[in-house]
Each structure stands twice: as C-alpha cells, then as structure tokens.
Write a protein that holds these residues in place. Structure first.
Motif, PDB file in Angstrom:
ATOM      1  N   ARG A   1       0.844  -1.203   0.000  1.00  0.00           N
ATOM      2  CA  ARG A   1       0.000   0.000   0.000  1.00  0.00           C
ATOM      3  C   ARG A   1       0.879   1.253   0.000  1.00  0.00           C
ATOM      4  N   ALA A   2       1.949   1.193   0.770  1.00  0.00           N
ATOM      5  CA  ALA A   2       2.882   2.331   0.788  1.00  0.00           C
ATOM      6  C   ALA A   2       3.495   2.529  -0.601  1.00  0.00           C
ATOM      7  N   ALA A   3       3.811   1.402  -1.267  1.00  0.00           N
ATOM      8  CA  ALA A   3       4.369   1.497  -2.622  1.00  0.00           C
ATOM      9  C   ALA A   3       3.347   2.112  -3.576  1.00  0.00           C
ATOM     10  N   LEU A   4       2.080   1.764  -3.379  1.00  0.00           N
ATOM     11  CA  LEU A   4       1.030   2.349  -4.214  1.00  0.00           C
ATOM     12  C   LEU A   4       0.911   3.851  -3.934  1.00  0.00           C
ATOM     13  N   ALA A   5       1.019   4.225  -2.662  1.00  0.00           N
ATOM     14  CA  ALA A   5       0.973   5.646  -2.302  1.00  0.00           C
ATOM     15  C   ALA A   5       2.116   6.398  -2.982  1.00  0.00           C
ATOM     16  N   ARG A   6       3.308   5.786  -2.989  1.00  0.00           N
ATOM     17  CA  ARG A   6       4.457   6.418  -3.633  1.00  0.00           C
ATOM     18  C   ARG A   6       4.210   6.566  -5.136  1.00  0.00           C
ATOM     19  N   THR A   7       3.615   5.529  -5.737  1.00  0.00           N
ATOM     20  CA  THR A   7       3.349   5.568  -7.170  1.00  0.00           C
ATOM     21  C   THR A   7       2.338   6.669  -7.508  1.00  0.00           C
ATOM     22  N   LEU A   8       1.314   6.790  -6.668  1.00  0.00           N
ATOM     23  CA  LEU A   8       0.261   7.765  -6.962  1.00  0.00           C
ATOM     24  C   LEU A   8       0.682   9.188  -6.636  1.00  0.00           C
ATOM     25  N   ALA A   9       1.647   9.335  -5.715  1.00  0.00           N
ATOM     26  CA  ALA A   9       2.038  10.668  -5.262  1.00  0.00           C
ATOM     27  C   ALA A   9       2.529  11.550  -6.405  1.00  0.00           C
ATOM     28  N   ILE A  10       3.170  10.933  -7.385  1.00  0.00           N
ATOM     29  CA  ILE A  10       3.710  11.751  -8.472  1.00  0.00           C
ATOM     30  C   ILE A  10       2.630  12.104  -9.504  1.00  0.00           C
ATOM     31  N   GLU A  11       1.385  11.722  -9.217  1.00  0.00           N
ATOM     32  CA  GLU A  11       0.265  11.969 -10.117  1.00  0.00           C
ATOM     33  C   GLU A  11       0.600  11.531 -11.541  1.00  0.00           C
ATOM     34  N   PRO A  12       0.849  10.228 -11.700  1.00  0.00           N
ATOM     35  CA  PRO A  12       1.254   9.720 -13.009  1.00  0.00           C
ATOM     36  C   PRO A  12       0.099   9.763 -13.993  1.00  0.00           C
ATOM     37  N   GLU A  13       0.432   9.796 -15.273  1.00  0.00           N
ATOM     38  CA  GLU A  13      -0.591   9.739 -16.306  1.00  0.00           C
ATOM     39  C   GLU A  13      -0.816   8.306 -16.749  1.00  0.00           C
ATOM     40  N   ILE A  14       0.168   7.459 -16.462  1.00  0.00           N
ATOM     41  CA  ILE A  14       0.001   6.035 -16.731  1.00  0.00           C
ATOM     42  C   ILE A  14       0.723   5.258 -15.642  1.00  0.00           C
ATOM     43  N   ILE A  15       0.117   4.181 -15.183  1.00  0.00           N
ATOM     44  CA  ILE A  15       0.756   3.350 -14.159  1.00  0.00           C
ATOM     45  C   ILE A  15       1.014   1.971 -14.745  1.00  0.00           C
ATOM     46  N   LEU A  16       2.244   1.506 -14.587  1.00  0.00           N
ATOM     47  CA  LEU A  16       2.627   0.185 -15.076  1.00  0.00           C
ATOM     48  C   LEU A  16       2.785  -0.731 -13.870  1.00  0.00           C
ATOM     49  N   LEU A  17       2.020  -1.827 -13.843  1.00  0.00           N
ATOM     50  CA  LEU A  17       2.034  -2.697 -12.677  1.00  0.00           C
ATOM     51  C   LEU A  17       2.464  -4.102 -13.089  1.00  0.00           C
ATOM     52  N   ASP A  18       3.547  -4.596 -12.489  1.00  0.00           N
ATOM     53  CA  ASP A  18       4.071  -5.917 -12.820  1.00  0.00           C
ATOM     54  C   ASP A  18       3.789  -6.863 -11.655  1.00  0.00           C
ATOM     55  N   GLU A  19       2.695  -7.584 -11.748  1.00  0.00           N
ATOM     56  CA  GLU A  19       2.268  -8.528 -10.713  1.00  0.00           C
ATOM     57  C   GLU A  19       2.298  -7.921  -9.315  1.00  0.00           C
ATOM     58  N   PRO A  20       1.666  -6.780  -9.121  1.00  0.00           N
ATOM     59  CA  PRO A  20       1.830  -6.059  -7.855  1.00  0.00           C
ATOM     60  C   PRO A  20       1.235  -6.774  -6.645  1.00  0.00           C
ATOM     61  N   PHE A  21       0.275  -7.674  -6.877  1.00  0.00           N
ATOM     62  CA  PHE A  21      -0.390  -8.304  -5.724  1.00  0.00           C
ATOM     63  C   PHE A  21       0.020  -9.757  -5.531  1.00  0.00           C
ATOM     64  N   SER A  22       0.940 -10.249  -6.364  1.00  0.00           N
ATOM     65  CA  SER A  22       1.148 -11.697  -6.388  1.00  0.00           C
ATOM     66  C   SER A  22       1.881 -12.229  -5.172  1.00  0.00           C
ATOM     67  N   ALA A  23       2.553 -11.361  -4.430  1.00  0.00           N
ATOM     68  CA  ALA A  23       3.289 -11.868  -3.267  1.00  0.00           C
ATOM     69  C   ALA A  23       2.437 -11.831  -1.995  1.00  0.00           C
ATOM     70  N   LEU A  24       1.167 -11.420  -2.130  1.00  0.00           N
ATOM     71  CA  LEU A  24       0.352 -11.234  -0.928  1.00  0.00           C
ATOM     72  C   LEU A  24      -0.538 -12.444  -0.661  1.00  0.00           C
ATOM     73  N   ASP A  25      -0.918 -12.628   0.607  1.00  0.00           N
ATOM     74  CA  ASP A  25      -1.852 -13.715   0.910  1.00  0.00           C
ATOM     75  C   ASP A  25      -3.241 -13.339   0.388  1.00  0.00           C
ATOM     76  N   ALA A  26      -4.117 -14.347   0.267  1.00  0.00           N
ATOM     77  CA  ALA A  26      -5.401 -14.183  -0.420  1.00  0.00           C
ATOM     78  C   ALA A  26      -6.246 -13.039   0.140  1.00  0.00           C
ATOM     79  N   GLN A  27      -6.319 -12.934   1.460  1.00  0.00           N
ATOM     80  CA  GLN A  27      -7.177 -11.889   2.038  1.00  0.00           C
ATOM     81  C   GLN A  27      -6.626 -10.500   1.801  1.00  0.00           C
ATOM     82  N   THR A  28      -5.330 -10.352   2.091  1.00  0.00           N
ATOM     83  CA  THR A  28      -4.683  -9.056   1.895  1.00  0.00           C
ATOM     84  C   THR A  28      -4.838  -8.619   0.443  1.00  0.00           C
ATOM     85  N   LYS A  29      -4.716  -9.600  -0.431  1.00  0.00           N
ATOM     86  CA  LYS A  29      -4.825  -9.346  -1.856  1.00  0.00           C
ATOM     87  C   LYS A  29      -6.187  -8.745  -2.209  1.00  0.00           C
TER      88      LYS A  29
END
Ligand SMILES: Nc1ncnc2c1ncn2[C@@H]1O[C@H](COP(=O)(O)OP(=O)(O)OP(=O)(O)O)[C@@H](O)[C@H]1O
Ligand SMILES: [Mg+2]
Lengths: 259, 260
Positions: free
Chosen positions: B145-173
């Motif tokens: 979530r902190a990484a997502l906050a960092r990504t959004l902070a720069i107000e990007p026009e496009i976000i590239l996500l490479d398996e961002p949720f794959s390391a998380l357990d099912a519920q957290t995901k």
C-alpha cells in the motif's frame, strides 16, 4: 555483543571467568616453576605497568599509538571507500584493475614496512602508510562488492523517476552499500592496530610497538606483555567505536541478535 | 491528464554480451490502451511481459517497432510514468513518508508541499499512523500500500504494474485490489496490469490482452463487460466473470498442460 546487556547471571559468569583466568595466570606459572622472564605473573605485570607510567612515559607511547591508529584508520577508510565507489561506478576500470587489486590484497602489507622506512626514513609516515595500506583493502573490497550487488530494480525505479546517475548514486547506491561499508570498517578497525604496531616495531622510537622491541632487548617480558595488552585495548576500543556508529546509522535494519 | 499507449509491431531481442547468443522476448506485438483504461496482460512465464513494461517505462527501447505514449515515441524515462512491481521496492533506510516522497524529489516543489502531498496519499491508503515507521515494521500488504501511495504521489498519467499483488496472501490481496480499484477510478489514470492471476485480470481490467509463450505475441484480446469496476469482490461474484476466466484459461491452453 548482546551478552553485555544480557541477564545478570550471564554477566556474573563472564566476570567469574575473568577472575578465574587472572588467578590461573597469577598462581600457575610460579607453581610450575616457570621463571619471570618467560611468563611474568599478573602482579609482576601490574608492578611493571606502574613503573612504565612513572619512568617510561607509558602514557605518551599509548597516546602516540592511539593517534596513529585512528589517523591511519580514517585515512585508509576514506581512501578505500572512495576507490571502492569509483571502481563500482566504472565497470571497465574495475575489470582492468581487479587482477592487480587481488594481487595487492593478498600481498602481506606489513612486509612493506621496511620498504617505507627506506623511502621515508624513521618518522610517522612509514607506520601511517602501513596502516593505511592494510585498512584500505577490506574496505575497498566490501564497498566494491556492495556496488555490484545493488538491487537492480531499485536503480530502475529511480531511473523511472528520471533521476540522474549522480542522484541514483547518492540516494540508492550509497545507502545500499552502508551495511557492507561498515562490515569493512569493522575489519579495518582491528587491522589498523596491526599496521601501527608493525610500523612502530620496525622503525621509530615511540609507541607501544616500539616498547615491545625495546622490552625484548631488555629481556623485560612484563613490558612486552603490558604493551600487547594496551594494543589490544586500543583495538577493542576502536572496534566498539565503529560498531557503535554502525548501530546508530543502520538503526533501520532488522536486528537478529536479540535471540 | 491521462495517457494513451500504443505498441506498434514491437520486437525485442536480447543478446548476451558474453556468449553472443540471443533471445527473442517478444515478436511483432501490437496493442493499445485508451486514456483511463485498465488493460490486463496475461501470458505464460517468460513470454516477455516484464520486457514490455520496461520498454513502456523507457528503461530500454524495442529492437524493432515503436512505443507511443500520447502519440509520441518513448525515448527514455519520463516523469509521468508510475511503476510498481511485485517487490514493494521501499527503501529500508527511509521511513514510510520519506519513501512516499522519493518520487517527488525530482519535481520542483517545496519540502513542505512534498510532505503535504505524501501525507495526503498516506491518508488515502490509511497509512497515516505508520508515516514515521520503517518498512520492516510493516506487513507485506501495508508495504505494498505504501508502494502504491508512492506511485500515486507523483500523479502519473500512466501506471505500469508488474504482478503487484502476487506476493500477498489471499485476504490481503482482496483488500488491496479493492483499494487499488477505487483509487485508480478516482484518479482516472491509465493502467497496464501484468498478472498471472486470471481471476485478478477479469475482476480488475476493462480489457485483457493474452500473450503466447516466448517469443510473445498477442493471441487474444477482449473487453471485460462487467459492472462494479470499483469493487472487484462484487465483480468476482458476477456469473459472467467465470465465463471470462474460462476464456482466458482456454486461450492459454492450460488444459493441455495438465499432464506435464
Ligand atoms: N535484460 C535481459 N537480458 C537478457 N535476457 C532477458 C533480459 N530481460 C528478459 N530477458 C529474457 O526475455 C524473456 C522474457 O522475459 P520477461 O522477464 O519479460 O518475462 P515475463 O513474461 O515477465 O516472465 P514472468 O512471468 O516469469 O515474470 C526471458 O526469456 C528472459 O530470460
Ligand atoms: Mg515478469
């Protein structure tokens, strides 16, 4: 290191062990008939130590060695780190120089001491040079290693944020290298004492290393013992100073030494 | 502002400097992403998914073909691009708010503005209480979530996500996927989401692009026409969702691989 803050029983055991060893040192050699000039007892060494402080300027020699150690350590560390970072930034230079670095790293640095005396005469420079040389390599190698193993994805992240080479160096590579740098500094801290000791033993008339050769010439074994003990204390103090700074700087690392 | 993305006949060949052997990661690949659209890219391991993202982010260029962002060729990294990997890539020597500020440090803004912006993003990610904690104090989900906050902070026009949720357990995901779906709906940013999780592709994306094994090519591409774009959990309960997952399953020939 945790044992120092450990449970009181542990502390007691450590202190008890120390007392036991001092007692063995004090009573065993005389009981076995070992003469003083082979192994002086603990009290012999204490007597000699107070004589050395009164007549031999023990304080002056200790301070001289301490200052040389610290200066040599700082210069060697700065040079080693600077070269490590420079080589880390330029893979070409690293490729060209690495066989020579390996060669120099293996060469016994203390053997250079007589050479430095031939070149620079009896003074402070030879012993500082030996110390700088001996401290230099472990730090260089550690920093270089860390520069090569920086997480590539972190560097790419910084690049995606349009950071330039210098910013990436400052904000990613240097902080990533700090644990390695400190590992090198801790090794360097223990080696610095060796460098200074050898420098002082080979040439010059000051310092604890000089007292060792002087004591040897006088067959004053207790003086040699005392000089060795003081050198050890200087080494330990420098080591703990470095690891104290390390704890503060690397406070963000997870510590595994609590169990 | 959100960007459109256009990949035109991309081929990428990697040549090993030592052995001289070369690997074609993707070949003659074309697809595009409209402004504000979320496109999921699925495909077998090693088919060049990460390679595509690296080319879009400008880390390296294609061997052949063109990558266009808003109609202009990508020639290097650009400040409007956000980037998120499976690894959170938080800097362990910075606390959470300093990590969120990291991407803002290249922008011309005052220290106070930077801090304010970072705190705003942390508020959105419900991480304000952890602003001055270090990454190792946080759970995997919080770190991402902190990484997502960092990504959004720069107000990007496009976000590239490479398996961002794959390391998380099912519920957290699940929780994070919902968080993510809401946030990008609010900002209207364009997204390319790479995933191995076919279900995730269906419940988050507006459209899915399916790649073949290496060298990667587009073998299928279709719209996901499901309601609840901001609520992936609800979306997954739609009967039609299973049909889309089945279609992806078939397109990737996963059945044939059973025996292997
Ligand atoms: N920098 C590189 N140098 C050489 N080969 C590379 C490089 N990057 C990727 N490759 C090769 O290109 C192919 C595609 O890699 P890529 O990482 O894009 O696959 P992927 O689809 O992301 O796989 P995964 O699903 O396992 O993450 C792989 O065979 C990989 O070995
Ligand atoms: Mg990948």
């Amino acid at each position: 290191m945790k044992s120092l803050q450990g449970k009181p029983t542990e502390l007691l055991a450590i202190l008890g062990m120390g007392v036991l060893m001092l007692a063995i040192w004090e009573f065993l050699p005389p009981a076995l008939g070992v003469p003083k000039y082979i192994i002086p007892t603990f009290s012999d060494c204490l007597n000699e130590l107070s004589r050395m402080f009164a007549r031999q300027d023990m304080l002056g020699h200790t301070v001289s060695t301490l200052i040389s150690t610290v200066i040599g350590f700082i210069l060697g560390s700065l040079l080693g780190a600077a070269c490590g970072y420079l080589l880390g930034m330029s893979p070409l230079a690293e490729k060209v120089l690495s066989p020579y670095i390996l060669g120099l790293q293996i060469a016994p640095k203390v053997a250079f001491a007589p050479l430095f005396i031939i070149w620079f005469g009896y003074g402070d420079i030879p012993k500082l040079l030996v110390t700088v040389l001996i401290v230099f390599f472990p730090i260089l190698v550690n920093v270089l290693q860390s520069m090569k193993t920086v997480d590539h994805d972190l560097v790419n992240l910084a690049r995606v944020y349009s950071m330039n080479r210098w910013t990436i160096f400052r904000k990613i590579e240097v902080p990533s290298s700090l644990p390695n740098l400190f590992a090198g500094l801790r090794i360097g801290a223990t080696l610095a004492v060796i460098g200074v000791t050898v420098g002082e033993m080979v040439g010059g008339n000051t310092g604890l290393g000089f007292l060792i050769t002087y004591g040897e010439g006088q067959a004053n074994t207790a003086m040699v013992f005392n000089a060795i003990i003081f050198l050890t204390i200087i080494g330990i103090a420098l080591y703990f100073a470095v690891s104290g700074v390390e704890k503060r700087v690397l406070h963000y690392l997870e510590r595994n030494d609590q169990h | 502002m959100t960007s459109s993305l256009d990949l035109q006949n991309i081929t990428k060949v990697f040549t090993d400097a030592k052995t001289g052997s070369s690997v074609t990661a993707v070949t003659d690949m074309s697809f595009s992403v409209a402004p504000g659209e979320l496109v999921a890219v699925v495909g077998p391991s090693g088919c060049g998914k990460s390679t595509i993202l690296n080319m879009v982010s400008g880390l390296y260029g294609p061997t052949e073909g063109r990558v266009l962002l808003d109609g202009k060729p990508v020639t290097g990294t650009r400040p409007e691009v956000g980037f998120m990997l499976q690894k959170d890539l938080l800097l362990p020597w910075r606390n959470i708010v300093q990590n969120v500020e990291f991407g803002l440090e290249e922008k011309k803004m005052s220290r106070a503005d930077r801090r304010a912006k970072a705190m705003e993003e942390l508020t959105r990610m419900q991480l304000v209480d952890f602003a001055d904690k270090y990454p190792h104090h946080l759970s995997g989900g919080m770190r991402q979530r902190a990484a997502l906050a960092r990504t959004l902070a720069i107000e990007p026009e496009i976000i590239l996500l490479d398996e961002p949720f794959s390391a998380l357990d099912a519920q957290t995901k699940l929780v994070l996927q919902r968080h993510f779906a809401r946030t990008i709906a609010e900002t209207g940013v364009t997204c390319v989401l790479i995933t191995h999780d076919l279900n995730e592709a269906v419940i988050l994306a507006d459209r899915v692009v399916v790649l073949s094994g290496r060298p990667g090519r587009v073998i299928d591409e279709f719209e996901i026409d499901l309601p609840h774009r901001t609520d992936p959990l609800k979306r997954s309960l739609e009967p039609q969702a299973g049909v889309y997952v089945k279609r992806l399953f078939d397109a990737l020939h996963l059945e044939d691989q059973d025996a292997a």
